[in-house]
Scaffold this active site. Structure first.
Site, PDB file in Angstrom:
ATOM      1  N   GLY A  12       0.835  -1.204   0.000  1.00 36.92           N
ATOM      2  CA  GLY A  12       0.000   0.000   0.000  1.00 36.92           C
ATOM      3  C   GLY A  12       0.861   1.242   0.000  1.00 36.92           C
ATOM      4  O   GLY A  12       0.576   2.222   0.678  1.00 36.92           O
ATOM      5  N   SER A  14       1.521   3.324  -2.520  1.00 37.21           N
ATOM      6  CA  SER A  14       1.319   4.301  -3.601  1.00 37.21           C
ATOM      7  C   SER A  14       0.704   5.605  -3.125  1.00 37.21           C
ATOM      8  O   SER A  14       0.804   6.626  -3.798  1.00 37.21           O
ATOM      9  CB  SER A  14       0.422   3.697  -4.687  1.00 37.21           C
ATOM     10  OG  SER A  14      -0.857   3.379  -4.154  1.00 37.21           O
ATOM     11  N   ILE A  17      -0.314   6.927   3.935  1.00 33.79           N
ATOM     12  CA  ILE A  17       0.722   6.569   4.909  1.00 33.79           C
ATOM     13  C   ILE A  17       1.810   5.709   4.268  1.00 33.79           C
ATOM     14  O   ILE A  17       3.002   5.883   4.542  1.00 33.79           O
ATOM     15  CB  ILE A  17       0.075   5.848   6.114  1.00 33.79           C
ATOM     16  CG1 ILE A  17      -0.804   6.833   6.908  1.00 33.79           C
ATOM     17  CG2 ILE A  17       1.136   5.238   7.029  1.00 33.79           C
ATOM     18  CD1 ILE A  17      -1.639   6.195   8.010  1.00 33.79           C
ATOM     19  N   ASP A  70      -2.846  -7.514  -5.171  1.00 40.05           N
ATOM     20  CA  ASP A  70      -3.742  -7.506  -4.016  1.00 40.05           C
ATOM     21  C   ASP A  70      -3.072  -8.282  -2.880  1.00 40.05           C
ATOM     22  O   ASP A  70      -2.785  -9.476  -3.024  1.00 40.05           O
ATOM     23  CB  ASP A  70      -5.062  -8.184  -4.428  1.00 40.05           C
ATOM     24  CG  ASP A  70      -6.066  -8.258  -3.290  1.00 40.05           C
ATOM     25  OD1 ASP A  70      -5.768  -7.775  -2.181  1.00 40.05           O
ATOM     26  OD2 ASP A  70      -7.159  -8.812  -3.527  1.00 40.05           O
ATOM     27  N   VAL A  71      -2.820  -7.622  -1.757  1.00 38.97           N
ATOM     28  CA  VAL A  71      -2.124  -8.306  -0.660  1.00 38.97           C
ATOM     29  C   VAL A  71      -2.912  -9.510  -0.129  1.00 38.97           C
ATOM     30  O   VAL A  71      -2.325 -10.414   0.474  1.00 38.97           O
ATOM     31  CB  VAL A  71      -1.788  -7.351   0.514  1.00 38.97           C
ATOM     32  CG1 VAL A  71      -0.689  -6.374   0.138  1.00 38.97           C
ATOM     33  CG2 VAL A  71      -3.036  -6.637   1.034  1.00 38.97           C
ATOM     34  N   ASN A  97       1.633  -2.433   5.345  1.00 42.63           N
ATOM     35  CA  ASN A  97       0.839  -1.214   5.568  1.00 42.63           C
ATOM     36  C   ASN A  97      -0.512  -1.208   4.851  1.00 42.63           C
ATOM     37  O   ASN A  97      -1.430  -0.514   5.300  1.00 42.63           O
ATOM     38  CB  ASN A  97       1.684  -0.008   5.112  1.00 42.63           C
ATOM     39  CG  ASN A  97       0.844   1.235   4.950  1.00 42.63           C
ATOM     40  OD1 ASN A  97       0.537   1.924   5.936  1.00 42.63           O
ATOM     41  ND2 ASN A  97       0.433   1.550   3.721  1.00 42.63           N
ATOM     42  N   SER A 150      -3.142   0.696  14.271  1.00 43.32           N
ATOM     43  CA  SER A 150      -3.882   1.962  14.406  1.00 43.32           C
ATOM     44  C   SER A 150      -4.272   2.142  15.861  1.00 43.32           C
ATOM     45  O   SER A 150      -4.397   1.153  16.598  1.00 43.32           O
ATOM     46  CB  SER A 150      -5.158   1.889  13.556  1.00 43.32           C
ATOM     47  OG  SER A 150      -6.021   2.965  13.860  1.00 43.32           O
ATOM     48  N   GLN A 160     -16.867   1.382  11.948  1.00 45.42           N
ATOM     49  CA  GLN A 160     -15.615   0.668  11.688  1.00 45.42           C
ATOM     50  C   GLN A 160     -15.594  -0.720  12.342  1.00 45.42           C
ATOM     51  O   GLN A 160     -14.524  -1.220  12.674  1.00 45.42           O
ATOM     52  CB  GLN A 160     -14.436   1.506  12.204  1.00 45.42           C
ATOM     53  CG  GLN A 160     -14.234   2.810  11.433  1.00 45.42           C
ATOM     54  CD  GLN A 160     -13.126   3.656  12.041  1.00 45.42           C
ATOM     55  OE1 GLN A 160     -13.186   4.045  13.206  1.00 45.42           O
ATOM     56  NE2 GLN A 160     -12.101   3.928  11.267  1.00 45.42           N
ATOM     57  N   TYR A 163     -13.411  -2.953  10.631  1.00 48.72           N
ATOM     58  CA  TYR A 163     -12.053  -2.427  10.469  1.00 48.72           C
ATOM     59  C   TYR A 163     -11.234  -2.520  11.764  1.00 48.72           C
ATOM     60  O   TYR A 163     -10.098  -3.007  11.754  1.00 48.72           O
ATOM     61  CB  TYR A 163     -12.154  -0.976  10.008  1.00 48.72           C
ATOM     62  CG  TYR A 163     -10.853  -0.196   9.951  1.00 48.72           C
ATOM     63  CD1 TYR A 163      -9.972  -0.361   8.882  1.00 48.72           C
ATOM     64  CD2 TYR A 163     -10.511   0.704  10.960  1.00 48.72           C
ATOM     65  CE1 TYR A 163      -8.787   0.364   8.833  1.00 48.72           C
ATOM     66  CE2 TYR A 163      -9.328   1.430  10.904  1.00 48.72           C
ATOM     67  CZ  TYR A 163      -8.472   1.260   9.844  1.00 48.72           C
ATOM     68  OH  TYR A 163      -7.294   1.983   9.787  1.00 48.72           O
ATOM     69  N   LYS A 167      -7.235  -4.065  12.880  1.00 50.59           N
ATOM     70  CA  LYS A 167      -6.083  -3.286  13.358  1.00 50.59           C
ATOM     71  C   LYS A 167      -5.566  -3.870  14.677  1.00 50.59           C
ATOM     72  O   LYS A 167      -4.364  -3.887  14.929  1.00 50.59           O
ATOM     73  CB  LYS A 167      -6.472  -1.817  13.501  1.00 50.59           C
ATOM     74  CG  LYS A 167      -6.850  -1.135  12.188  1.00 50.59           C
ATOM     75  CD  LYS A 167      -5.655  -0.882  11.294  1.00 50.59           C
ATOM     76  CE  LYS A 167      -5.476  -1.769  10.126  1.00 50.59           C
ATOM     77  NZ  LYS A 167      -4.309  -1.446   9.284  1.00 50.59           N
ATOM     78  N   ASN A 201      -9.747   8.803   4.875  1.00 45.70           N
ATOM     79  CA  ASN A 201     -10.658   9.476   5.813  1.00 45.70           C
ATOM     80  C   ASN A 201     -10.974  10.931   5.434  1.00 45.70           C
ATOM     81  O   ASN A 201     -11.599  11.641   6.201  1.00 45.70           O
ATOM     82  CB  ASN A 201     -10.086   9.424   7.243  1.00 45.70           C
ATOM     83  CG  ASN A 201      -8.686   9.973   7.302  1.00 45.70           C
ATOM     84  OD1 ASN A 201      -8.259  10.661   6.392  1.00 45.70           O
ATOM     85  ND2 ASN A 201      -7.970   9.679   8.371  1.00 45.70           N
TER      86      ASN A 201
END
Ligand SMILES: NC(=O)C1=CN([C@@H]2O[C@H](COP(=O)(O)OP(=O)(O)OC[C@H]3O[C@@H](n4cnc5c(N)ncnc54)[C@H](OP(=O)(O)O)[C@@H]3O)[C@@H](O)[C@H]2O)C=CC1
Ligand SMILES: C[C@H](O)[C@@H]1OC(=O)[C@H](O)[C@@H]1O
Length: 260
Positions: A12, A14, A17, A70-71, A97, A150, A160, A163, A167, A201
């Site tokens: 990630g 590109s 972070i 794609d990871v 990341n 995170s 989230q 999500y 994390k 975000n």
């Protein structure tokens, strides 16, 4: 410089972070393999962004290549390792990341969306770390893995629920692999960023009430920049952190502790 003659893979890398991490590592002397997805199915993918990061690293006098993948696909980790070895001869550092956070409520969360986020954020970090760790063990001269967790590993988020567990999972993954890989001289840590203004975000933080609340809650008085995180990753990847493994560093301008 902290990372002269090191080769790093940044997933990630590109945008956001990950791009900040890639540039911070290069500033410290590392050559970088940048992974990215490049599709727009997350809603904010941007073709061409990876090449811009490559160009920035080259301006710093280091070398970089960009590789789409794609990871969450088990083939991506080995492909990144192969690309790093072919171009730079070895892999010393992984910044795991890549991550997505398409905000959504809990009660009507589509199962496909939940699985997508778990797949990219959790399985992706696991699979790429495993592929890189196997190469590092084979090389026999240690290494460093730094995952992007995170402060969402420590606190919840109404939109989230798919999500925040990933994390927490990434943080826990680094703790366990720190034990598994310590005997091979491979250190494994995570960073826990707070609110870093990125494509992830930008829309959510454009809400004036949320923006005002976040700014008030951050004692250092500003959102984070990607390189605020990148510089901590560079430290953890370097010999300056030679006795640090299984640890996590909060990089949030003080937001997490500022509750009362
Ligand atoms: N922004 C924040 O405030 C915080 C973010 N984080 C974490 O930081 C990490 C980066 O987030 P951030 O920079 O904000 O996000 P961005 O959306 O700005 O960037 C996401 C990066 O991940 C890549 N990516 C997305 N899906 C995949 C995939 N399936 N395989 C490989 N690469 C992929 C994107 O590539 P492409 O451009 O090709 O889509 C892009 O390079 C995430 O793990 C996130 O959870 C943690 C705390 C705070
Ligand atoms: C995308 C969010 O705003 C951001 O992501 C995180 O992991 C942080 O905790 C923020 O919630």
């Amino acid at each position: 410089m902290l990372l002269e003659n090191k080769c790093a893979i940044v997933t990630g890398g590109s945008r956001g972070i990950g791009a900040g991490i890639a540039v911070s590592l290069a500033r410290q002397g590392a050559d970088v393999v940048i992974n990215y997805w490049g599709k727009t199915d997350t809603g904010y993918g941007r073709d061409g962004a990876a090449q811009a990061v490559v160009a920035e690293i080259e301006r710093l006098g280091r070398s970089a290549i960009a590789l789409e993948g794609d990871v969450a696909d088990p083939a991506t980790g080995p492909a990144l390792v192969d690309a790093a070895v072919e171009r730079f001869g070895k892999v010393d550092i992984l910044a795991a990341n890549a991550g997505i956070c398409p905000f959504h409520g809990f009660l009507d969360m589509p199962v496909d969306l939940m699985r997508k986020v778990f797949g990219v954020n959790m399985e992706g970090a696991f699979l790429v770390s495993q592929a890189v760790a196997n190469r590092m063990v084979e090389q026999g001269h240690g290494g460093a893995i730094v995952a992007t967790s995170s402060i969402s590993a420590l606190v919840g988020g109404e939109f989230q629920s798919h999500y925040t567990p990933t994390k927490a999972g990434v943080h826990s993954l680094m703790q366990s692999v720190a034990i598994a890989l310590g005997p091979h001289g491979i250190r494994c840590n995570s960073v826990m960023p707070g609110a870093i203004l990125t494509d992830m975000n930008r829309e959510s933080l454009s809400d004036p009430d949320k923006d005002a609340y976040f700014r008030k809650r951050i004692p250092l008085g500003r959102y984070g920049e990607p390189e605020d995180v990148g510089d901590v990753v560079a430290f953890l990847a370097s010999d300056m952190a030679r006795y640090v493994t299984g640890a996590s560093v909060i990089v949030d301008g003080g937001m997490y502790v500022n509750l009362q």
